[in-house]
Design an enzyme around this catalytic site. Structure first.
Site, mmCIF file in Angstrom:
data_model
loop_
_atom_site.group_PDB
_atom_site.id
_atom_site.type_symbol
_atom_site.label_atom_id
_atom_site.label_comp_id
_atom_site.label_asym_id
_atom_site.label_seq_id
_atom_site.Cartn_x
_atom_site.Cartn_y
_atom_site.Cartn_z
ATOM 1 N N HIS A 166 9.158 -8.807 1.015
ATOM 2 C CA HIS A 166 8.973 -7.680 0.107
ATOM 3 C C HIS A 166 9.737 -8.001 -1.178
ATOM 4 O O HIS A 166 10.938 -8.301 -1.119
ATOM 5 C CB HIS A 166 9.580 -6.399 0.688
ATOM 6 C CG HIS A 166 8.987 -5.946 1.993
ATOM 7 N ND1 HIS A 166 8.163 -4.839 2.092
ATOM 8 C CD2 HIS A 166 9.119 -6.427 3.258
ATOM 9 C CE1 HIS A 166 7.819 -4.659 3.365
ATOM 10 N NE2 HIS A 166 8.382 -5.610 4.096
ATOM 11 N N ASN A 215 11.566 -8.579 6.948
ATOM 12 C CA ASN A 215 11.851 -7.985 8.250
ATOM 13 C C ASN A 215 11.262 -8.865 9.339
ATOM 14 O O ASN A 215 10.124 -9.336 9.221
ATOM 15 C CB ASN A 215 11.229 -6.594 8.325
ATOM 16 C CG ASN A 215 11.789 -5.665 7.260
ATOM 17 O OD1 ASN A 215 12.993 -5.626 7.038
ATOM 18 N ND2 ASN A 215 10.918 -4.921 6.596
ATOM 19 N N ILE A 273 0.824 -1.217 0.000
ATOM 20 C CA ILE A 273 0.000 0.000 0.000
ATOM 21 C C ILE A 273 0.862 1.274 0.000
ATOM 22 O O ILE A 273 0.405 2.328 -0.414
ATOM 23 C CB ILE A 273 -0.972 -0.040 1.199
ATOM 24 C CG1 ILE A 273 -2.223 0.760 0.931
ATOM 25 C CG2 ILE A 273 -0.300 0.366 2.497
ATOM 26 C CD1 ILE A 273 -3.363 0.466 1.914
ATOM 27 N N GLU A 296 6.717 -4.516 11.008
ATOM 28 C CA GLU A 296 5.505 -3.769 11.363
ATOM 29 C C GLU A 296 4.299 -4.704 11.495
ATOM 30 O O GLU A 296 3.477 -4.547 12.397
ATOM 31 C CB GLU A 296 5.280 -2.735 10.249
ATOM 32 C CG GLU A 296 4.139 -1.777 10.438
ATOM 33 C CD GLU A 296 3.980 -0.890 9.194
ATOM 34 O OE1 GLU A 296 2.840 -0.704 8.758
ATOM 35 O OE2 GLU A 296 5.007 -0.398 8.667
ATOM 36 N N VAL A 297 4.193 -5.657 10.575
ATOM 37 C CA VAL A 297 3.031 -6.558 10.559
ATOM 38 C C VAL A 297 3.500 -7.966 10.964
ATOM 39 O O VAL A 297 4.347 -8.556 10.278
ATOM 40 C CB VAL A 297 2.383 -6.589 9.156
ATOM 41 C CG1 VAL A 297 1.178 -7.525 9.157
ATOM 42 C CG2 VAL A 297 1.984 -5.184 8.712
ATOM 43 N N HIS A 308 6.004 -12.024 5.798
ATOM 44 C CA HIS A 308 5.903 -11.499 4.442
ATOM 45 C C HIS A 308 7.296 -11.237 3.929
ATOM 46 O O HIS A 308 8.187 -10.877 4.684
ATOM 47 C CB HIS A 308 5.066 -10.215 4.391
ATOM 48 C CG HIS A 308 5.480 -9.164 5.379
ATOM 49 N ND1 HIS A 308 5.194 -9.246 6.718
ATOM 50 C CD2 HIS A 308 6.171 -8.007 5.215
ATOM 51 C CE1 HIS A 308 5.682 -8.184 7.342
ATOM 52 N NE2 HIS A 308 6.282 -7.415 6.454
#
Ligand code: AMP
Length: 122
Positions: free
Chosen positions: A108, A93, A36, A101-102, A106
């Site tokens: 990237h 990360n 996003i 952060e989440v 995941h």
């Protein structure tokens, strides 16, 4: 280390279709969608559908079918988005020092311009 998965994280909500996403690829065990807040012309996140917090958690507890599907999904995103030839970067990360952060695994996939050196201090 033992991981506890928080099913209220934003990617869990995306997987439950409670919030929308811009899907690039969906497979049996993985989902790829556009970030996003893109940090490069191509910025896609690839997540497993299972409840894993970090890559380490996934490596320890995912089935071989999930792991194979996930790794293949990352390659498929690069080929579909046309960046395999010019190059791309894969980042995952994890935890506090990784500035995650989440709390749902995941990676990237970043591409579409020269990405500079890998790390900046800060
Ligand atoms: P990280 O610091 O590795 O946990 O990065 C989380 C990434 O998720 C950031 O690049 C955010 O821009 C991205 N992100 C957060 N919410 C959404 C969302 N609803 N859809 C797509 N990407 C998101």
């Amino acid at each position: 280390m033992a991981y506890t998965y928080d099913d209220q994280n934003i990617f869990a909500k995306i997987l439950r279709k409670e919030i929308p996403n811009d899907t690039v690829l969906e497979t049996e065990h993985s989902l790829a969608f556009r970030d996003i807040r893109p940090q490069a012309p191509l910025h896609v996140l690839v997540i497993p559908k299972g409840p894993y917090v970090t890559f380490d958690h996934f490596a320890q507890e995912a089935s071989e079918a999930e792991i194979v599907d996930y790794v293949r999904a990352v390659g498929e995103v690069c080929r579909r988005e046309g960046v395999a030839e010019d190059g791309w970067r894969l980042i995952s990360n994890a935890g506090r020092d990784g500035v995650q952060e989440v709390p749902h695994l995941h990676v990237h996939v970043l591409a579409g311009r020269g990405l500079g050196r890998m790390l900046e201090r800060g």
